[in-house]
Design an enzyme around this catalytic site. Sequence first.
Site, short mmCIF file in Angstrom:
data_model
loop_
_atom_site.label_atom_id
_atom_site.label_comp_id
_atom_site.label_asym_id
_atom_site.label_seq_id
_atom_site.Cartn_x
_atom_site.Cartn_y
_atom_site.Cartn_z
N CYS A 50 0.84 -1.19 0.00
CA CYS A 50 0.00 0.00 0.00
C CYS A 50 0.88 1.25 0.00
O CYS A 50 1.89 1.32 0.69
CB CYS A 50 -0.96 0.08 1.17
SG CYS A 50 -2.21 -1.17 1.21
N ARG A 70 6.37 -0.75 -4.03
CA ARG A 70 5.98 -1.26 -2.73
C ARG A 70 5.06 -2.48 -2.87
O ARG A 70 4.85 -3.22 -1.91
CB ARG A 70 5.25 -0.17 -1.94
CG ARG A 70 6.13 1.00 -1.61
CD ARG A 70 5.32 2.16 -1.10
NE ARG A 70 4.71 1.89 0.19
CZ ARG A 70 5.30 2.11 1.36
NH1 ARG A 70 6.52 2.59 1.40
NH2 ARG A 70 4.69 1.84 2.49
N TRP A 114 -2.62 -3.02 -1.66
CA TRP A 114 -2.17 -4.41 -1.66
C TRP A 114 -3.19 -5.14 -0.80
O TRP A 114 -3.23 -4.93 0.42
CB TRP A 114 -0.76 -4.49 -1.07
CG TRP A 114 -0.12 -5.82 -1.21
CD1 TRP A 114 0.52 -6.32 -2.31
CD2 TRP A 114 0.00 -6.84 -0.21
NE1 TRP A 114 1.01 -7.58 -2.05
CE2 TRP A 114 0.70 -7.92 -0.78
CE3 TRP A 114 -0.42 -6.94 1.11
CZ2 TRP A 114 1.00 -9.08 -0.07
CZ3 TRP A 114 -0.13 -8.10 1.82
CH2 TRP A 114 0.57 -9.16 1.23
N ASN A 123 -3.17 3.25 4.60
CA ASN A 123 -2.19 2.17 4.53
C ASN A 123 -2.09 1.59 5.93
O ASN A 123 -1.95 2.34 6.90
CB ASN A 123 -0.83 2.75 4.08
CG ASN A 123 0.30 1.76 4.20
OD1 ASN A 123 0.07 0.56 4.26
ND2 ASN A 123 1.53 2.27 4.24
N GLY A 124 -2.17 0.26 6.05
CA GLY A 124 -2.10 -0.37 7.37
C GLY A 124 -3.28 -1.30 7.57
O GLY A 124 -3.96 -1.67 6.61
N GLU A 143 20.06 -17.24 1.04
CA GLU A 143 19.67 -16.04 0.29
C GLU A 143 19.57 -16.35 -1.22
O GLU A 143 18.68 -15.83 -1.91
CB GLU A 143 20.67 -14.91 0.57
CG GLU A 143 20.52 -13.67 -0.28
CD GLU A 143 19.18 -12.93 -0.16
OE1 GLU A 143 18.33 -13.35 0.63
OE2 GLU A 143 19.00 -11.96 -0.91
N LYS A 175 16.26 -15.61 -3.48
CA LYS A 175 16.28 -14.75 -4.68
C LYS A 175 15.66 -15.51 -5.84
O LYS A 175 14.85 -14.96 -6.58
CB LYS A 175 17.72 -14.42 -5.07
CG LYS A 175 18.44 -13.23 -4.53
CD LYS A 175 17.90 -11.87 -4.63
CE LYS A 175 16.76 -11.56 -3.75
NZ LYS A 175 16.87 -11.17 -2.42
N GLU A 196 11.68 -16.12 -5.39
CA GLU A 196 10.77 -14.98 -5.37
C GLU A 196 10.63 -14.30 -6.73
O GLU A 196 9.59 -13.74 -7.03
CB GLU A 196 11.16 -13.96 -4.30
CG GLU A 196 12.47 -13.25 -4.54
CD GLU A 196 12.82 -12.27 -3.42
OE1 GLU A 196 11.92 -11.74 -2.77
OE2 GLU A 196 14.03 -12.03 -3.22
N HIS A 227 20.19 -36.76 5.48
CA HIS A 227 19.20 -37.01 6.54
C HIS A 227 17.78 -36.87 6.02
O HIS A 227 16.85 -36.75 6.81
CB HIS A 227 19.46 -36.07 7.72
CG HIS A 227 20.81 -36.28 8.33
ND1 HIS A 227 21.11 -37.39 9.08
CD2 HIS A 227 21.95 -35.56 8.25
CE1 HIS A 227 22.38 -37.32 9.45
NE2 HIS A 227 22.91 -36.23 8.94
N LYS A 258 7.28 -4.49 -1.43
CA LYS A 258 8.62 -4.06 -1.05
C LYS A 258 8.72 -3.78 0.44
O LYS A 258 9.72 -4.07 1.08
CB LYS A 258 8.98 -2.79 -1.84
CG LYS A 258 10.38 -2.26 -1.59
CD LYS A 258 11.42 -3.21 -2.13
CE LYS A 258 12.84 -2.77 -1.87
NZ LYS A 258 13.77 -3.91 -2.01
C1 F6R Z 1 13.60 -10.46 -0.48
C2 F6R Z 1 13.25 -9.29 0.30
C3 F6R Z 1 12.54 -9.51 1.58
C4 F6R Z 1 12.99 -8.48 2.62
C5 F6R Z 1 12.12 -8.60 3.88
C6 F6R Z 1 12.53 -7.62 4.94
O1 F6R Z 1 14.28 -10.10 -1.63
O2 F6R Z 1 13.49 -8.18 -0.08
O3 F6R Z 1 12.70 -10.81 2.05
O4 F6R Z 1 14.33 -8.69 2.92
O5 F6R Z 1 10.77 -8.39 3.55
O6 F6R Z 1 12.40 -6.31 4.48
P1 F6R Z 1 13.20 -5.12 5.13
O7 F6R Z 1 14.66 -5.35 4.89
O8 F6R Z 1 12.68 -3.90 4.47
O9 F6R Z 1 12.89 -5.16 6.61
#
Ligand code: F6R
Length: 608
Positions: A2, A27, A75, A101-102, A481, A485, A488, A504, A603
Site C-alpha cells: 500500500c 511497494r 495491496w 495504509n495499514g 539467500e 532470490k 521470489e 538425513h 517491497k
Molecule cells: C527479499 C526481500 C525480503 C525483505 C524482507 C525484509 O528479496 O526483499 O525478504 O528482505 O521483507 O524487508 P526489510 O529489509 O525492508 O525489513
Amino acid sequence: MCGIVGYTGMQEAAPILLDGLKKLEYRGYDSAGIAVMKDEVICVSKASGRIANLCEKTEDGKAVPGCTGIGHTRWATHGAPTDTNAHPHMSNDGKFVVVHNGIIENYVTLREELIAKGYRFDSQTDTEVIVHLLEMYYDGNLKRTVIKASSRLQGSYALGVVCTDEPGKVIAAREYSPLIIGVGIGENYFASDVTALVSYTRNIIYLEDGEFAEITKDDVNVFDGTGHTINKKINRITWDIQAAEKGGYEHFMLKEIMEQPGAVKATITPRIKDGDIVLDDMDISEEYLKGINKIIITACGSAYYAGCAGKYAIESLCRIPVQTELASELRYSNPIIDEHTMLIVLSQSGETADTIAAMKECKARGAKLMAIVNVVGSTIAKLADYTIYTWAGPEIAVATTKGYTTQVAVLDLVALYIAKKLGRIDEAEFNRLLDEVQRLPKAIQDALDMNPNISSLAKKYHKAKALFFIGRNTDYAVALEGALKMKEISYIHAESYAAGELKHGTIALIEDHQPVISLCCNKSILEKTMSNIVEVKARGAEVLAVTVKDNQKIVSLADDVIYVPETETIFSAAVEIVPLQMLAYYVAKENGCDIDKPKNLAKSVTVE
Ligand code: F6R
C-alpha cells in the site's frame, strides 16, 4: 505494501498523484485510486490492476480536475483486489474521502457498530470504517473529527483525508505506518515515502506515531492527539531522482545488482577513519560491550539471511554467542532476553511490521537495540538505541540485492568494531581484516565482471521444476539467500540445505538431471562439501558450483562452474551472493517474469 500520496497547491492534483503512485509501485499493489476535490465536490476514480488502468480511466488525470487530492495503491488484505475495494473510500454523505495504509485490527467491532447506526458499507475493507466514523463524529471541524475518529482505531494506519467542507485542505495521520510530509512553495504534499515526492520537493518532515498534519497549500501544521501543535524539523533529502530511476537498465533489479560495488563502498568508506572503525556518532561503551553475554540478530527474509551471514563474522571475531531469529517468530517466542542481550535488527525499508514488533518486545525486556537500516528516518531507525545506515540509496526492485550486501558489509564492520573494543583481536589482525573489508567493493565488481556467461547458464536451468542450493557454514548462509532470490523472482521452487543435512532426508529428492547449486567458497570445509557433490552426482544431479578461481578439483566434479574472487571467508557472503542474484535475474527473465514486481510480494511489508 500500500502506498499513499496527497497534494494540495495551485497545480492540477491528479497528474501529481498518479506520478507519485507510480513511484510507489515498487511497494507492491493490486489496485489504485485517486480522489480530487474541486470547489466542494470530490471526484473518486479507482481501478483494479496496474496504475496504467487508472491513468486510462482518468485520461491521465484530465478527467478529474482540481488542485487538492489524495491517492492510493492497495495491496489487498481485507477483500479481493476489486474496483470497489480499492481506495479512496467515501462516506455515505459524500463529504469525506479517505486513503489508508495499514490494518485496522478492531474493524469488525467498528463495522457492526456503524451498521447498527445505519451506515452503509460498500466494500469489504477494514478501511471503510474510517470514513463512516468521520461522518458519525463530524462536528463541523475536520481536524477535531479526524482526531476523534482516529482515537477509535486500533492497529496501524497512515491516513489521508479530504472533506468537502474544507476545500484546499488534506489531513494526514500516522500510527505504526510510514508517512512523510513534503514541503513546497505554494504547495504541499504527503506520501508513504520520499521516492514519491523527490521530484517535487526535497524538504521533508517525518511524522511520528500519534502525529497528525493539517496541510494547505501555504501551511503544514503538525499536531498531536490533543490538537496541540508540534514543532517539526524540515529535513533536506540529498539523493537525486536519478537514483530512483532505471538509468538505461532493463530492470531496477539489474541496475541495483550493478550498483553494489558503489553501494558497499559508500557504506564502508565513511566508517573507516585513520585506520579505525568509527560507527557514525555512536558511542558504545566498552563497559556495556563487556556486559553482553548474547547477541540476537533478528529480521525478515533477505535481511534475516544477511544476519545469518553476519553471525559467522561476529562469533568468530568477538567470541560472543549469536542467535539468529526470524522477527515474526521472535516476537511471539517469550524470548530469554535481559540487559545483557544486544539485539541487532536489519531492515532495508525500516518499516517491516514484524521486525518493529520484535524490537519492541526485546526492548521491553531490557535489550539494547542496534539497527542496520537503509531508509533514513524510518520507524526502525528511530526506535533503535544505535542506528547505522546502509548507504545503499533507494532500492526499488522488490527483491533486495544492494540492501542485502550493504547489510552484510555493516555486520562485518560491527564484528570488527566489537572485537577491537573487547580486545579480542590484536592490532595486526584487525588491520589485516579491515583491509579485507575495504577490498569488498572491488571483489563485488570482480564477481560481476568474471561471469559474463550467467545468462547462458540461465538458459540451461530455467526450465527446472526445483532447484536445490547447498553449502556449509558461511556457504550455507549464502545458499539461504540464493534460494530466496531464485524463488521470489523466477517462481521456481528453490530450497537451501546445509550440505551435511542432505543425507538425513532431502537426498531422497535427488534424481536424474535435478539441478543442485553448490556453494564452495569456504576453504575450511571444502572437502566436506565436495563429498556432498559426489553424493548428489552419484544420484544423477547436475551440479552448478560457485567457487574461487584456483579450485581445480571442483571444476572436474561439477557440470558448470561460476567463479568469484577469493575473499576472507567470514566476509565472503557479500561477494558470493552476487552471481546467484544474477542467475536468479536471468532465469526469471527467461521465464518472462515480472522481475521488479514479483507476484504477491510487496517491497515494504508494513502489516503482520
Ligand atoms: C527479499 C526481500 C525480503 C525483505 C524482507 C525484509 O528479496 O526483499 O525478504 O528482505 O521483507 O524487508 P526489510 O529489509 O525492508 O525489513
